[in-house]
Write a protein that holds these residues in place. Structure first.
Motif, short mmCIF file in Angstrom:
data_model
loop_
_atom_site.label_atom_id
_atom_site.label_comp_id
_atom_site.label_asym_id
_atom_site.label_seq_id
_atom_site.Cartn_x
_atom_site.Cartn_y
_atom_site.Cartn_z
N LYS A 281 0.91 -1.16 0.12
CA LYS A 281 -0.13 0.17 -0.06
C LYS A 281 0.70 1.43 -0.16
O LYS A 281 0.41 2.43 -0.32
CB LYS A 281 -1.00 -0.24 1.09
CG LYS A 281 -2.09 -1.02 1.18
CD LYS A 281 -3.03 -1.07 2.32
CE LYS A 281 -3.73 0.25 2.44
NZ LYS A 281 -4.39 1.07 1.75
N ARG A 282 1.93 1.21 0.53
CA ARG A 282 3.08 2.35 0.48
C ARG A 282 3.35 2.68 -0.80
O ARG A 282 4.13 3.89 -0.89
CB ARG A 282 4.09 2.08 1.39
CG ARG A 282 3.68 2.36 2.97
CD ARG A 282 4.99 2.00 3.76
NE ARG A 282 4.66 1.66 5.25
CZ ARG A 282 5.01 0.48 5.89
NH1 ARG A 282 6.06 -0.29 5.08
NH2 ARG A 282 4.77 0.33 6.94
N LEU A 283 3.49 1.80 -1.74
CA LEU A 283 4.14 1.92 -3.06
C LEU A 283 3.34 3.03 -3.90
O LEU A 283 2.11 3.34 -3.63
CB LEU A 283 4.00 0.76 -4.00
CG LEU A 283 4.85 -0.47 -3.54
CD1 LEU A 283 4.48 -1.66 -4.37
CD2 LEU A 283 6.24 -0.14 -3.62
N ASP A 284 3.98 4.13 -4.44
CA ASP A 284 3.46 5.28 -5.14
C ASP A 284 2.55 4.67 -6.20
O ASP A 284 2.76 3.63 -7.09
CB ASP A 284 4.58 5.96 -5.90
CG ASP A 284 5.26 6.92 -5.06
OD1 ASP A 284 5.11 6.97 -3.91
OD2 ASP A 284 6.16 7.80 -5.72
N GLY A 285 1.33 5.18 -6.30
CA GLY A 285 0.38 4.94 -7.08
C GLY A 285 -0.64 3.74 -6.78
O GLY A 285 -1.66 3.59 -7.29
N VAL A 286 -0.29 3.24 -5.94
CA VAL A 286 -1.48 2.10 -5.23
C VAL A 286 -2.66 2.66 -4.77
O VAL A 286 -3.76 2.31 -4.86
CB VAL A 286 -0.58 1.25 -4.19
CG1 VAL A 286 -1.56 0.31 -3.42
CG2 VAL A 286 0.57 0.42 -4.73
N ASP A 287 -2.51 3.75 -4.02
CA ASP A 287 -3.74 4.46 -3.46
C ASP A 287 -4.64 4.77 -4.56
O ASP A 287 -5.86 4.51 -4.41
CB ASP A 287 -3.21 5.99 -2.86
CG ASP A 287 -3.09 5.74 -1.45
OD1 ASP A 287 -3.42 4.94 -0.69
OD2 ASP A 287 -3.01 6.74 -0.77
#
Lengths: 369, 337
Positions: A281-287
Motif C-alpha cells: 500500500k505504500r508504493l507510489d500509485g497504489v492509493d
C-alpha cells in the motif's frame, strides 16, 4: 532407492523461501496417508501452513524433527506401501538424514519470474511447472501473485502454472486506467498472447474471478476452463466496509482489524501479513489504483459488478469454490451458480485457508472435457 | 520488483527517483560530486561513502559540491528550502553538526512556528552516525537524541535498506526539516527493496519480531543487534517482541505502549550515550503510561557515558552487542520482587 519409496520434501512457498521448520507432525509413522492429507505444520519466517501429501501409502519414516531448520527440497519424511521392507526404508532414511546433516541439498527451482508489456503496462508474473497445459492464477483486490503460494506448487506437478500481478498490484504497473474489468481482463489476455499461450485454464479469486469471466467472454477461444474462487460479480451482497477500510488504511494498526474479514480463522491475520500488505500500500500509485478499482467493485454499498450474463455466454467447464464463512463476498452470492463447492472451514481466502479444495477443483475442471 | 540491494544503494535509488520525479530536489555537500582522491568532478565519488554516486551526471546542475564549510552549506540548504527548493544536504559526520547548530536549531526548526505557518522548510540533512569503523571520538557518536530534543525537527534513524529508501523518499516529500541519520557501519548491509518508489510514514514504528515475553525497543543499527539477541533467547524459550521506532521524532508511542501492556517487560537498546537519550526517553514514557503493566524494572542497554574510544578493543566493548541485550532480557524475565 526403491521407486515405491516417495520422499516428502520441504515445499517452496513463495519466491523468497529458502528453508522452513516443521512445527508439528500431524501424521505419525505408521499412518495410512491419502493424496491431499495434511502431514505436518510448516513455519517459515514469513508464513505458516499445512503440508499436504502428494502421494499415498504409509508414512514409514519421519526424517526432520520438530523445530529443525530444513532447506527447501530436503527430505522431511518417507512414504511407501506397507509391503516395502523396513531394511530398505532404514537405508533410505539414513541417506536422507545424511543429506540433511551435510546441508548438501540440491536447490529446488522455484517459480521463474518475468514480465510482459501489455497496452503500455508492465505485467509481472511467476511461472512454475512444465506441464503441457497452462493454468493462470488471477488474484483479487489488493492481492498479488504470491497469494497463490499454497496452490501454485501442487498444481505445477501436472501443469505449467502462471500467477500474475494485475495492473495496480504487486510488481506490475500501478496505473489501472479507468480501473474497468476490461483493463484487467486485457492484462490477462495480453499475458497469454505475449507468452504464446494459445489456450489456458483460468483461475480467479474475488475480483480476479470477475476478471477471468470477462476474459473468457472476450476471447473464448483462449480459455479452456474457469475456476472461480469466491468470485466478485455474482449475487447481491458485498462487504463494502471491508473494501473501503482496506483501501483507506494508512498504517498497520488501521489495516489489521479489517483483515479479520478475510479469514474463517482469525489466527491467520498475522503481523507479517499486515506488514506485507502495508509494503504494497505504500508504493507510489497504489492509493490511486485501489481507489479506481473500488469504483469498479462498489456502487454505493452495493456490488457494482454483474458478470453472470458474461458467464452464460461462455461455453467451457466451470468450477466454483466458496468459503462457507466468507465475510467479504458471502457464500450466498453463489446461489445462482451451478455446482458450487462450499468449503466449511474457510473464509474469503479459500486458497490460503483450504488450498487443497482449490487445487482439487482446478485439477477436476482441467480434466473435464 | 523487489530485489536485494545495499543500504547505500537504497539511499542512492531514493535520491535518484525523487530527483527524477521532482525538479526542485537538489543535492549538496562535501565531495558529493568530485570527491576525495578523484581528479575532479568528472570522476564522481558520490560523498565519502558513495551514497550520491552517479547523480552528478544524471542530474546536471542539481548536485552541488561544497567547500568544507558546514555552517555555510547547511545554511544555504535551509535558505533554499524556504524559497522553493527541496534540498538534500549531506553533512558527512553527525559529529560536525555543532558548527551549524544555529541554522538548524534556531532557524530551520522555528520557521514554521514563528511565521505563523506561512513558511515551510522542506530540507533534509543526511548525516552519518555511530561507532564501529575505528573513526575515533570525533567521528563516531550517535547524536540523534540531541535533534530529537528540538521541537520542529523530524529525526529519522533507519534500520534496514527497506526502511532507508522509504523513509528517505518520505523525508524529501515532507515539508519540515528532517535530520536523516545513517549508520556508517550499515552501508553494505543488504535487504529486499522494491524498485518502485514508496514512502514510510513518520511516527509509525515497525514491529520486527513478535513475542510475548519481553518488548525490546531498538534504534537504528541496534535493531539487528536486538534480532541477534532474540534468536539466542528463543533457543532458551524466551520470545522477544522487537520494535523499531524508525523515527525518534515523531515517536510512535502507541506501538511501544501496546507491546509493553502485552509483555509487561521492557528493554531499550540505544547506541547513544546514556544521559538524555532515547533509552531514557522511552523508559520515562513507559514508566508513566504503562506502569501498571510492568512486571519488572525497565532495563536500558546503551553505550557508556564516555567518548567513543580510539582503541579497537575498547570500541568493541563500547557498542551494545547481542550478549548485553540478551543479559538485560534475562534480568527482566527472571526478576522477582
Amino acid at each position: 532407492m526403491n521407486d515405491a519409496i516417495r520422499k516428502v520434501v520441504m515445499p517452496k512457498w513463495g519466491l523468497s523461501m529458502t528453508s522452513g521448520k516443521v512445527t508439528e507432525w500431524i501424521a505419525s509413522e505408521g499412518d495410512e496417508i491419502a493424496d491431499g492429507d495434511d502431514l505436518a505444520e510448516i513455519d517459515t519466517d514469513k508464513i505458516a501452513g499445512a503440508l499436504e501429501s502428494a502421494d499415498e501409502g504409509v508414512l514409514r519414516r519421519i526424517i526432520a524433527q520438530v523445530g529443525e531448520d530444513v532447506p527447501v527440497g530436503a527430505t522431511l519424511a518417507l512414504i511407501a506401501p506397507a509391503d516395502v521392507p523396513d531394511a530398505e526404508l532404514d537405508e533410505a532414511a539414513l541417506l536422507a538424514r545424511e543429506e540433511l546433516d551435510s546441508g548438501a541439498v540440491a536447490e529446488v527451482a522455484g517459480p521463474v519470474t518475468g514480465s510482459v508489456e501489455v497496452e503500455g503496462r508492465t505485467i509481472c508474473f511467476a511461472a512454475l511447472g512444465e506441464g503441457e497445459e497452462t493454468v493462470v492464477l488471477v488474484h483479487g483486490y489488493g492481492g498479488d501473485k504470491n497469494s497463490w503460494l499454497f496452490v501454485q506448487e501442487p498444481l505445477s506437478q501436472s501443469h505449467t502454472v502462471y500467477a500474475l500481478d494485475l495492473p495496480g498490484h504487486g510488481e506490475s504497473t500501478k496505473d489501472v486506467g479507468d480501473g474497468s474489468l476490461d483493463v484487467l481482463a486485457g492484462a490477462v489476455l495480453g499475458l497469454l498472447a505475449e507468452r504464446g499461450i494459445e489456450r489456458a485454464h483460468l483461475v480467479g479469486h474475488s475480483l480476479g474471478g470477475a476478471v477471468v469471466v470477462a476474459a473468457a467472454a472476450r476471447e473464448p477461444a483462449r480459455v479452456a476452463s474457469l475456476t472461480l474462487v469466491a468470485p466478485a460479480g455474482f449475487g447481491s451482497r458485498i462487504n463494502a466496509g471491508y473494501l473501503r477500510g482496506f483501501a483507506e488504511a494508512r498504517s498497520r494498526r488501521e489495516l489489521k482489524p479489517h483483515l479479520a474479514a478475510l479469514f474463517a480463522d482469525p489466527g491467520q491475520v498475522t503481523r507479517q501479513l499486515a506488514d506485507d500488505l502495508m509494503r504494497y500500500k505504500r508504493l507510489d500509485g497504489v492509493d490511486k489504483a485501489l481507489g479506481a478499482l473500488l469504483g469498479t467493485l462498489l456502487d454505493g454499498d452495493e456490488p457494482a459488478l454483474d458478470v453472470a450474463p458474461l458467464l452464460s455466454e461462455v461455453d467451457v467447464p466451470v468450477a466454483v469454490v466458496w468459503g462457507r464463512r466468507d465475510a467479504v463476498l458471502p457464500a450466498t452470492n453463489g446461489e445462482g451458480l451451478d455446482d458450487v463447492e462450499y468449503v466449511e472451514q474457510a473464509g474469503h481466502m479459500v486458497h490460503l485457508e483450504q488450498p487443497n479444495a482449490v487445487v482439487a477443483a482446478v485439477n477436476a475442471v482441467t480434466n473435464r472435457r | 520488483m523487489a530485489r536485494t540491494i545495499s543500504y547505500r544503494e537504497a539511499l542512492n535509488e531514493a535520491l535518484a527517483q525523487e530527483m527524477e520525479r521532482d525538479e526542485s530536489v537538489i543535492v549538496l555537500g562535501e565531495d558529493n560530486a568530485g570527491g576525495a582522491g578523484s581528479p575532479g568532478e568528472d570522476d564522481a565519488w558520490g560523498g565519502v561513502l558513495g551514497v550520491t554516486k552517479g547523480l552528478y551526471h544524471r542530474f546536471p546542475g542539481r548536485v552541488l559540491d561544497t567547500p568544507i564549510s558546514e555552517s555555510a552549506f547547511v545554511g544555504a540548504a535551509i535558505g533554499a528550502a524556504t524559497s522553493g527548493l527541496r534540498p538534500v544536504a549531506e553533512l558527512m559526520f553527525i559529529d560536525f553538526m555543532g558548527v551549524c547548530f544555529d541554522q538548524i536549531f534556531n532557524q530551520a526548526a522555528k520557521f514554521r512556528y514563528m511565521f505563523g505557518g506561512k513558511a515551510k522548510t522542506p530540507v533534509v540533512i543526511r548525516t552519518m552516525y555511530g561507532a564501529g569503523l575505528r573513526a575515533a571520538a570525533q567521528h563516531s557518536q550517535a547524536l540523534y537524541p540531541i535533534f530529537t530534543h528540538i521541537p520542529g525537527l523530524k529525526v529519522v534513524v533507519p534500520s534496514s535498506p527497506y526502511e532507508a529508501k522509504g523513509l528517505m523518499i518520505q523525508s524529501i516529500r515532507d515539508d519540515d526539516p528532517v535530520i536523516f541519520c545513517e549508520h556508517k557501519a550499515m552501508y553494505d548491509v543488504t535487504g529486499e527493496v522494491p524498485e518502485d518508489s514508496y514512502t514510510i510514514p513518520f511516527g509509525e514504528a515497525g514491529v520486527v519480531r513478535d513475542g510475548d515475553d519481553v518488548t525490546i525497543v531498538a534504534i537504528g543499527r541496534m535493531v539487528s543487534v536486538a534480532e541477534e539477541a532474540a534468536k539466542q533467547l528463543a533457543d532458551s524459550g524466551v520470545e522477544a517482541e522487537i520494535i523499531d521506532p524508525r523515527t525518534t521524532s515523531p515517536l510512535d508511542t502507541e506501538t511501544i505502549l501496546e507491546s509493553v501492556e502485552n509483555t509487561g517487560r521492557l528493554v531499550v537498546v540505544d547506541e547513544a550515550t546514556p544521559r538524555c537519550n532515547l533509552a531514557t526517553d522511552i523508559s520515562a514514557l513507559v514508566a508513566k503510561e504503562a506502569f501498571g503493566s510492568l512486571r519488572a524494572p525497565i532495563e536500558m542497554v546503551t553505550a557508556p557515558h564516555t567518548p567513543v574510544p580510539f582503541s579497537d578493543a575498547l570500541e568493541d566493548l563500547y557498542i551494545p552487542d547481542a550478549q548485553r541485550v540478551a543479559n538485560a532480557v534475562k534480568t527482566v524475565v527472571e526478576w522477582k520482587r
